[in-house]
Design a protein around this motif. Structure first.
Motif, PDB file in Angstrom:
ATOM      1  N   LEU A 155     -57.533 -57.359  37.805  1.00  0.00           N
ATOM      2  CA  LEU A 155     -56.076 -57.434  37.680  1.00  0.00           C
ATOM      3  C   LEU A 155     -55.632 -58.838  37.286  1.00  0.00           C
ATOM      4  O   LEU A 155     -54.775 -59.006  36.414  1.00  0.00           O
ATOM      5  CB  LEU A 155     -55.417 -57.016  38.993  1.00  0.00           C
ATOM      6  N   THR A 156     -56.219 -59.851  37.915  1.00  0.00           N
ATOM      7  CA  THR A 156     -55.813 -61.224  37.594  1.00  0.00           C
ATOM      8  C   THR A 156     -56.224 -61.616  36.173  1.00  0.00           C
ATOM      9  O   THR A 156     -55.498 -62.342  35.499  1.00  0.00           O
ATOM     10  CB  THR A 156     -56.415 -62.218  38.604  1.00  0.00           C
ATOM     11  N   ARG A 157     -57.370 -61.100  35.722  1.00  0.00           N
ATOM     12  CA  ARG A 157     -57.812 -61.418  34.364  1.00  0.00           C
ATOM     13  C   ARG A 157     -56.977 -60.712  33.298  1.00  0.00           C
ATOM     14  O   ARG A 157     -56.973 -61.115  32.143  1.00  0.00           O
ATOM     15  CB  ARG A 157     -59.286 -61.061  34.185  1.00  0.00           C
ATOM     16  N   MET A 158     -56.281 -59.653  33.690  1.00  0.00           N
ATOM     17  CA  MET A 158     -55.448 -58.935  32.731  1.00  0.00           C
ATOM     18  C   MET A 158     -54.122 -59.639  32.469  1.00  0.00           C
ATOM     19  O   MET A 158     -53.453 -59.350  31.474  1.00  0.00           O
ATOM     20  CB  MET A 158     -55.171 -57.519  33.239  1.00  0.00           C
ATOM     21  N   ILE A 159     -53.743 -60.542  33.363  1.00  0.00           N
ATOM     22  CA  ILE A 159     -52.424 -61.171  33.248  1.00  0.00           C
ATOM     23  C   ILE A 159     -52.299 -61.953  31.943  1.00  0.00           C
ATOM     24  O   ILE A 159     -51.317 -61.810  31.202  1.00  0.00           O
ATOM     25  CB  ILE A 159     -52.150 -62.089  34.454  1.00  0.00           C
ATOM     26  N   GLN A 160     -53.307 -62.781  31.638  1.00  0.00           N
ATOM     27  CA  GLN A 160     -53.206 -63.634  30.453  1.00  0.00           C
ATOM     28  C   GLN A 160     -53.113 -62.850  29.143  1.00  0.00           C
ATOM     29  O   GLN A 160     -52.200 -63.105  28.338  1.00  0.00           O
ATOM     30  CB  GLN A 160     -54.380 -64.615  30.407  1.00  0.00           C
ATOM     31  N   PRO A 161     -54.022 -61.875  28.882  1.00  0.00           N
ATOM     32  CA  PRO A 161     -53.880 -61.124  27.621  1.00  0.00           C
ATOM     33  C   PRO A 161     -52.574 -60.349  27.516  1.00  0.00           C
ATOM     34  O   PRO A 161     -51.999 -60.236  26.425  1.00  0.00           O
ATOM     35  CB  PRO A 161     -55.091 -60.182  27.618  1.00  0.00           C
ATOM     36  N   VAL A 162     -52.076 -59.821  28.644  1.00  0.00           N
ATOM     37  CA  VAL A 162     -50.803 -59.102  28.610  1.00  0.00           C
ATOM     38  C   VAL A 162     -49.662 -60.055  28.266  1.00  0.00           C
ATOM     39  O   VAL A 162     -48.754 -59.719  27.490  1.00  0.00           O
ATOM     40  CB  VAL A 162     -50.549 -58.397  29.959  1.00  0.00           C
ATOM     41  N   LEU A 163     -49.717 -61.276  28.803  1.00  0.00           N
ATOM     42  CA  LEU A 163     -48.692 -62.272  28.474  1.00  0.00           C
ATOM     43  C   LEU A 163     -48.738 -62.643  26.995  1.00  0.00           C
ATOM     44  O   LEU A 163     -47.691 -62.850  26.365  1.00  0.00           O
ATOM     45  CB  LEU A 163     -48.867 -63.519  29.338  1.00  0.00           C
ATOM     46  N   TRP A 164     -49.943 -62.732  26.427  1.00  0.00           N
ATOM     47  CA  TRP A 164     -50.060 -63.013  24.995  1.00  0.00           C
ATOM     48  C   TRP A 164     -49.331 -61.937  24.189  1.00  0.00           C
ATOM     49  O   TRP A 164     -48.631 -62.239  23.215  1.00  0.00           O
ATOM     50  CB  TRP A 164     -51.530 -63.069  24.579  1.00  0.00           C
ATOM     51  N   LEU A 165     -49.504 -60.687  24.586  1.00  0.00           N
ATOM     52  CA  LEU A 165     -48.854 -59.603  23.861  1.00  0.00           C
ATOM     53  C   LEU A 165     -47.347 -59.594  24.067  1.00  0.00           C
ATOM     54  O   LEU A 165     -46.571 -59.525  23.109  1.00  0.00           O
ATOM     55  CB  LEU A 165     -49.436 -58.252  24.315  1.00  0.00           C
ATOM     56  N   VAL A 166     -46.938 -59.656  25.324  1.00  0.00           N
ATOM     57  CA  VAL A 166     -45.521 -59.489  25.659  1.00  0.00           C
ATOM     58  C   VAL A 166     -44.696 -60.689  25.207  1.00  0.00           C
ATOM     59  O   VAL A 166     -43.592 -60.534  24.665  1.00  0.00           O
ATOM     60  CB  VAL A 166     -45.354 -59.250  27.172  1.00  0.00           C
ATOM     61  N   VAL A 167     -45.198 -61.901  25.411  1.00  0.00           N
ATOM     62  CA  VAL A 167     -44.433 -63.111  25.107  1.00  0.00           C
ATOM     63  C   VAL A 167     -44.713 -63.594  23.688  1.00  0.00           C
ATOM     64  O   VAL A 167     -43.828 -63.604  22.822  1.00  0.00           O
ATOM     65  CB  VAL A 167     -44.741 -64.228  26.130  1.00  0.00           C
ATOM     66  N   PHE A 168     -45.969 -63.964  23.422  1.00  0.00           N
ATOM     67  CA  PHE A 168     -46.315 -64.521  22.110  1.00  0.00           C
ATOM     68  C   PHE A 168     -46.123 -63.469  21.014  1.00  0.00           C
ATOM     69  O   PHE A 168     -45.516 -63.753  19.972  1.00  0.00           O
ATOM     70  CB  PHE A 168     -47.763 -65.010  22.133  1.00  0.00           C
ATOM     71  N   GLY A 169     -46.645 -62.273  21.247  1.00  0.00           N
ATOM     72  CA  GLY A 169     -46.590 -61.247  20.217  1.00  0.00           C
ATOM     73  C   GLY A 169     -45.179 -60.850  19.840  1.00  0.00           C
ATOM     74  O   GLY A 169     -44.822 -60.813  18.657  1.00  0.00           O
ATOM     75  N   GLN A 170     -44.352 -60.552  20.838  1.00  0.00           N
ATOM     76  CA  GLN A 170     -42.989 -60.123  20.529  1.00  0.00           C
ATOM     77  C   GLN A 170     -42.154 -61.257  19.940  1.00  0.00           C
ATOM     78  O   GLN A 170     -41.327 -61.034  19.053  1.00  0.00           O
ATOM     79  CB  GLN A 170     -42.331 -59.564  21.786  1.00  0.00           C
ATOM     80  N   THR A 171     -42.376 -62.486  20.417  1.00  0.00           N
ATOM     81  CA  THR A 171     -41.620 -63.628  19.890  1.00  0.00           C
ATOM     82  C   THR A 171     -41.936 -63.859  18.427  1.00  0.00           C
ATOM     83  O   THR A 171     -41.033 -63.989  17.580  1.00  0.00           O
ATOM     84  CB  THR A 171     -41.917 -64.900  20.700  1.00  0.00           C
ATOM     85  N   PHE A 172     -43.225 -63.880  18.075  1.00  0.00           N
ATOM     86  CA  PHE A 172     -43.599 -64.175  16.691  1.00  0.00           C
ATOM     87  C   PHE A 172     -43.357 -62.976  15.774  1.00  0.00           C
ATOM     88  O   PHE A 172     -43.254 -63.152  14.565  1.00  0.00           O
ATOM     89  CB  PHE A 172     -45.052 -64.644  16.633  1.00  0.00           C
TER      90      PHE A 172
END
Length: 267
Positions: free
Chosen positions: A41-58
């Protein structure tokens, strides 16, 4: 020289025994997750943040050209490969911990080939990476990414993730066999993890890179993993036979190197 008929059953038995030992070591590694499922669960946080924050922003900025594919779709395959890298690159620390606890020494005196031990750990890393890949796929679908539903292509995705994770796990074990210390391995792991990620096409197309970075990307197995994932999941143009060949050859080479250096950890 061809193998005689009398020798074939022996060779078959040895091959079967090796596969059983690899599977056993893989199951032992996966059993550790039962005692600490929070790790996934803790290791999933970073890739999900890349998608939700970085991906949607760019995606809204339209700053990175991704051709006919929406940037979030383009990024999702790269994040799957990234998660496999991040899961696997510190597996060498676990090997050193097992050495310090005396576990590795006991395993090394058994008749089990070193390659079986290394391969078992490598594909355990791959199965952990598959669990993260599944979570990333679910989050991507919730964000509107459209993936293929072709079962053969999804099976290909499983193979690609397993090979990519196995390569980076064995790379980590190889480094552990060279540096022998956890603190050194952590420093080297941090030093190579992000360059491997940014020197691939996980975040942006190779065409937008400077020439010297394109050269680095061309020898980076992560780039071929991302290419294969995009080709299978999104249908983007790629040479799948080349991607798979590079991943298979890189994984075999990494298993060989890790197996050769494993003995240094017990001296």
């Amino acid at each position: 020289m061809s193998v005689s008929l009398a020798e074939r059953p022996v060779a078959w038995a040895e091959g079967t025994r090796l596969l059983v030992r690899v599977g056993t070591f893989c199951l032992v590694e996966l059993q550790k997750l039962r005692h600490d499922r929070s790790e996934l669960l803790t290791r999933m946080i970073q890739p999900v943040l890349w998608l939700v924050v970085f991906g949607q922003t760019f995606t809204r900025l339209r700053a990175i050209p991704s051709g006919d594919v929406p940037y979030l779709d383009f990024l999702s395959a790269g994040i799957i490969a990234q998660s496999a890298l991040f899961v696997s690159i510190f597996y060498g620390i676990q090997i050193i911990w097992e050495r310090d606890a005396g576990v590795l020494t006991k395993l090394m005196v058994t008749p089990t080939p070193r390659a079986a031990l290394v391969t078992g750990k490598a594909f355990a890393a791959g199965i952990r990476s598959l669990a993260q890949a599944l979570a990333i796929l679910v989050v991507s679908l919730l964000l509107g990414v459209r993936f293929t539903a072709n079962p053969l292509k999804l099976l290909g995705v499983v193979v690609v993730v397993l090979l990519g994770a196995a390569f980076f796990c064995c790379l980590s074990v190889t480094i552990a066999g060279l540096v022998l210390k956890r603190d050194r391995l952590m420093g080297i792991g941090q030093a190579i993890m992000m360059p491997l990620f940014f020197a691939s096409n996980a975040l942006y197309p190779i065409a937008v890179m400077p020439h010297w970075l394109q050269v680095v990307s061309a020898v980076n197995p992560l780039s071929y993993e991302v290419n294969a994932l995009r080709g299978l999941l999104l249908g983007t143009p790629t040479v799948l036979w080349l991607d798979f060949t590079v991943l298979v050859v890189a994984t075999i080479a990494a298993i060989t190197a890790a197996s050769a250096l494993l003995g240094r950890l017990t001296r």
